[in-house]
Design a protein around this motif. Structure first.
Motif, PDB file in Angstrom:
ATOM      1  N   UNK A 186       0.636  -1.134  -0.257  1.00 10.65           N
ATOM      2  CA  UNK A 186       0.061  -0.004  -0.092  1.00 10.65           C
ATOM      3  C   UNK A 186       0.920   1.236   0.114  1.00 10.65           C
ATOM      4  N   UNK A 187       1.939   1.007   0.834  1.00 11.66           N
ATOM      5  CA  UNK A 187       2.840   2.398   0.811  1.00 11.66           C
ATOM      6  C   UNK A 187       3.326   2.841  -0.557  1.00 11.66           C
ATOM      7  N   UNK A 188       3.696   1.778  -1.344  1.00 13.88           N
ATOM      8  CA  UNK A 188       4.167   1.786  -2.851  1.00 13.88           C
ATOM      9  C   UNK A 188       3.360   1.757  -3.743  1.00 13.88           C
ATOM     10  N   UNK A 189       1.916   1.794  -3.300  1.00  9.68           N
ATOM     11  CA  UNK A 189       1.096   2.041  -4.678  1.00  9.68           C
ATOM     12  C   UNK A 189       1.133   3.351  -5.278  1.00  9.68           C
ATOM     13  N   UNK A 190       0.941   3.232  -6.673  1.00 13.30           N
ATOM     14  CA  UNK A 190       0.762   4.452  -7.419  1.00 13.30           C
ATOM     15  C   UNK A 190      -0.046   5.325  -7.097  1.00 13.30           C
ATOM     16  N   UNK A 191      -0.083   6.547  -6.755  1.00 10.43           N
ATOM     17  CA  UNK A 191      -0.872   7.430  -6.108  1.00 10.43           C
ATOM     18  C   UNK A 191      -2.190   7.717  -7.056  1.00 10.43           C
ATOM     19  N   UNK A 192      -1.993   7.390  -8.312  1.00 13.07           N
ATOM     20  CA  UNK A 192      -3.189   7.621  -9.173  1.00 13.07           C
ATOM     21  C   UNK A 192      -3.944   6.324  -9.080  1.00 13.07           C
ATOM     22  N   UNK A 193      -3.300   5.362  -8.958  1.00 13.43           N
ATOM     23  CA  UNK A 193      -4.152   3.862  -8.693  1.00 13.43           C
ATOM     24  C   UNK A 193      -4.716   3.926  -7.368  1.00 13.43           C
ATOM     25  N   UNK A 194      -4.072   4.465  -6.456  1.00 14.77           N
ATOM     26  CA  UNK A 194      -4.779   4.447  -5.150  1.00 14.77           C
ATOM     27  C   UNK A 194      -5.966   5.374  -5.138  1.00 14.77           C
ATOM     28  N   UNK A 195      -5.762   6.534  -5.829  1.00 11.47           N
ATOM     29  CA  UNK A 195      -6.942   7.444  -5.955  1.00 11.47           C
ATOM     30  C   UNK A 195      -8.298   6.747  -6.602  1.00 11.47           C
ATOM     31  N   UNK A 196      -8.071   6.016  -7.712  1.00 12.52           N
ATOM     32  CA  UNK A 196      -8.910   5.331  -8.437  1.00 12.52           C
ATOM     33  C   UNK A 196      -9.543   4.193  -7.622  1.00 12.52           C
ATOM     34  N   UNK A 197      -8.699   3.398  -6.945  1.00  8.51           N
ATOM     35  CA  UNK A 197      -9.212   2.419  -5.873  1.00  8.51           C
ATOM     36  C   UNK A 197     -10.204   2.991  -4.911  1.00  8.51           C
ATOM     37  N   UNK A 198      -9.576   4.160  -4.291  1.00 13.38           N
ATOM     38  CA  UNK A 198     -10.496   4.611  -3.267  1.00 13.38           C
ATOM     39  C   UNK A 198     -11.891   5.068  -3.758  1.00 13.38           C
ATOM     40  N   UNK A 199     -11.684   5.833  -4.983  1.00 12.81           N
ATOM     41  CA  UNK A 199     -13.286   6.140  -5.544  1.00 12.81           C
ATOM     42  C   UNK A 199     -13.972   4.817  -5.792  1.00 12.81           C
ATOM     43  N   UNK A 232      -0.273  -4.874  -6.159  1.00 15.54           N
ATOM     44  CA  UNK A 232      -1.735  -3.816  -6.566  1.00 15.54           C
ATOM     45  C   UNK A 232      -2.840  -4.601  -5.721  1.00 15.54           C
ATOM     46  N   UNK A 233      -2.920  -6.037  -5.960  1.00 19.64           N
ATOM     47  CA  UNK A 233      -3.953  -6.873  -5.175  1.00 19.64           C
ATOM     48  C   UNK A 233      -3.440  -6.771  -3.802  1.00 19.64           C
ATOM     49  N   UNK A 281     -15.176  -1.133 -12.880  1.00 18.67           N
ATOM     50  CA  UNK A 281     -14.250  -0.351 -11.895  1.00 18.67           C
ATOM     51  C   UNK A 281     -15.227   0.734 -11.115  1.00 18.67           C
ATOM     52  N   UNK A 282     -15.658   1.306 -11.685  1.00 15.88           N
ATOM     53  CA  UNK A 282     -16.481   2.421 -10.991  1.00 15.88           C
ATOM     54  C   UNK A 282     -17.807   3.168 -11.024  1.00 15.88           C
ATOM     55  N   UNK A 283     -18.545   2.165 -11.383  1.00 17.07           N
ATOM     56  CA  UNK A 283     -19.986   2.574 -11.766  1.00 17.07           C
ATOM     57  C   UNK A 283     -20.723   2.421  -9.991  1.00 17.07           C
ATOM     58  N   UNK A 284     -20.320   1.628  -9.257  1.00 18.79           N
ATOM     59  CA  UNK A 284     -20.725   1.292  -8.031  1.00 18.79           C
ATOM     60  C   UNK A 284     -21.311   0.033  -7.817  1.00 18.79           C
ATOM     61  N   UNK A 285     -21.608  -0.582  -9.059  1.00 14.83           N
ATOM     62  CA  UNK A 285     -22.363  -1.870  -9.175  1.00 14.83           C
ATOM     63  C   UNK A 285     -21.190  -2.917  -8.966  1.00 14.83           C
ATOM     64  N   UNK A 286     -21.599  -4.191  -8.964  1.00 15.00           N
ATOM     65  CA  UNK A 286     -20.911  -5.171  -8.703  1.00 15.00           C
ATOM     66  C   UNK A 286     -20.414  -6.133  -9.863  1.00 15.00           C
ATOM     67  N   UNK A 287     -19.123  -6.274 -10.136  1.00 15.58           N
ATOM     68  CA  UNK A 287     -18.753  -6.975 -11.375  1.00 15.58           C
ATOM     69  C   UNK A 287     -18.559  -8.428 -11.346  1.00 15.58           C
ATOM     70  N   UNK A 288     -18.726  -8.840 -10.032  1.00 12.37           N
ATOM     71  CA  UNK A 288     -18.932 -10.451 -10.054  1.00 12.37           C
ATOM     72  C   UNK A 288     -20.221 -11.064 -10.157  1.00 12.37           C
TER      73      UNK A 288
END
Length: 443
Positions: A80-93, A177-178, A375-382
């Motif tokens: 987590x400390x090494x995670x790319x900031x842009x990827x972290x922001x995307x995951x957080x959203x 990243x996982x 990724x980011x609709x809010x719905x589930x992709x499973x």
């Protein structure tokens, strides 16, 4: 590269019922039942030998020699400390939006007064422990960590474990990243076991050679995977609950002449890049659109990073174009197909989407591509695949909840209904059932 054109099935002028449609529509050669012969001995090996079997199977199938199946906590924090900031922001959203949607799925307990002094309460109780599978073959899927973990957390599951295949590139650990996504969500129990053996590990638990419990069994296993993962889930179902047998991904697009062929082709390619067995199906009223999509596919496939994989998927028998006379006929086709992901790119798309009865998730109009839902609709992709959307839904908070009825009758309420209980018990030749009631009144 040879000319790439989706195989066509022309249903114009034909009236087919659902059974007939299912026999002519494109479908992958994915036989979950046949894979059981391969999966059963793997699951039994894990059940009987535990961790030693997991280590050997990981070396055999993933080509990685590991000495411990669990990821150390410090490795999660470092990822987590090494995670790319842009990827972290995307995951957080992605997490924020998923929590918004899944929070509204949480059910409230309800109490029904059946008679004076007699109530039945339905309580919604989370399962105690879940095992969440995150694939890790041709691609890395931190988004699947989000999609599995968020509904379990919203449901109130107390014990959450994640597993994902060991990666040779990362010295037998999981993709960073996982691991970072797990850390971001506060999941500390993470394993590097993949395939059927991972499902068995969660279903049966696993002990070390000295008998020490390394992995505790779970109550529910969820998450997408290949045919062997899906088959293993079928094998252990009953020992544990499962979400669905989610196999290779699918996209179907119901489109008319108003659809943009660039959008349609881009969306077909986006799902085809997952796997050579991925299914990409266009159902359309417009032969001109089908022609234009083929032209656009030729250009896009040649330019995309995973061209070989995409082309194999699009040329496979699981992909193709289905020509229909009308949107009404197209709805019958997509309902018979039961796609994991269904896009509606027609005039009045919202009204058409409202009539769909069989799909894992429905994406409405030109600005709701499947990749948004990934990724980011809010719905589930499973989501259910292979036509199982006809009877199964996607992963949700409900997957991790159990409805428990609490029956609370006082003496007067039981006395009032006693004759009916006795009558039904005697009609079923189970007199002791009735006597269990009358004994309370001195009979």
């Amino acid at each position: 590269m040879t000319i790439l054109e989706l195989h066509r099935t022309d249903l114009r002028g034909k009236t087919l019922d659902a059974m007939a449609l299912r026999s002519v529509l494109p479908r992958a050669d994915v036989d979950v039942a046949a894979a059981l012969a391969t999966v059963a001995p793997i699951c039994e090996d894990v059940r009987t030998r535990g961790v030693p079997a997991l280590l050997e199977l990981t070396a055999r199938f993933d080509g990685v020699g590991i000495t411990d199946v669990r990821v150390p906590a410090e490795q999660l924090r470092a990822a987590l400390a090494d995670l790319d900031p842009q990827v972290r922001a995307a995951l957080e959203e992605s997490i924020r939006r998923a929590r918004l949607v899944h929070a509204d799925q949480r059910r409230s307990d309800t109490t029904t007064t059946v008679a004076p002094g007699g109530t039945v309460t339905e309580r919604w109780v989370p399962v105690a422990r879940v095992g969440l599978y995150v694939p890790g073959g041709r691609a890395v899927y931190p988004s699947s960590v989000v999609m599995n973990v968020v509904p379990a957390q919203v449901a109130g599951v107390a014990s959450i474990a994640v597993t994902t295949p060991a990666q040779r590139e990362f010295g037998g650990s999981a993709h960073p990243t996982i691991l970072a996504a797990c850390a971001l969500l506060g999941v500390e129990e993470v394993y590097t076991v993949g395939g059927a053996q991972a499902i068995a590990m969660f279903a049966y638990g696993a002990r070390d050679a000295d008998g020490t419990v390394v992995v505790r069994p779970v109550d529910v296993v969820t998450g997408p995977g290949n045919v062997y993962v899906a088959s293993a889930k079928r094998y252990v179902q009953g020992v544990v609950g499962i979400d669905s047998e989610a196999g290779p991904t699918e996209i179907a697009v119901l489109a008319d002449e108003t659809a943009d062929p660039v959008h349609v082709a881009a969306d077909l390619v986006s799902q085809a890049e997952h796997d050579p067995l991925a299914a990409a199906v266009l159902v359309t009223t417009s032969e001109a659109l089908a022609d234009a999509v083929d032209v656009e596919l030729q250009r896009r496939v040649a330019a995309t990073k995973h061209a070989g994989r995409v082309e194999e998927a699009l040329r496979g028998r699981q992909s193709g174009t289905v020509l229909v006379d009308s949107v009404e006929a197209g709805l019958a086709v997509v309902d018979a197909y039961g796609a994991e992901h269904l896009e509606i790119q027609t005039a009045d798309a919202r009204a058409v989407a409202a009539r769909v009865r069989s799909a894992g998730a429905v994406f409405v109009g030109p600005h709701s591509p499947v990749s948004l839902g990934d990724y980011c609709a809010g719905s589930n992709h499973v989501l259910p695949t292979g036509g199982t959307a006809a009877h199964s839904g996607g992963l949700s908070v409900q997957t991790f909840l159990r409805g428990v009825h609490v029956v609370d009758y006082d003496e007067a309420a039981l006395r009032e209904v006693a004759p009916h209980v006795v009558a039904l018990a005697e009609s079923e030749d189970l007199p002791a059932h009735g006597e269990a009631v009358t004994a309370r009144f001195g009979a």
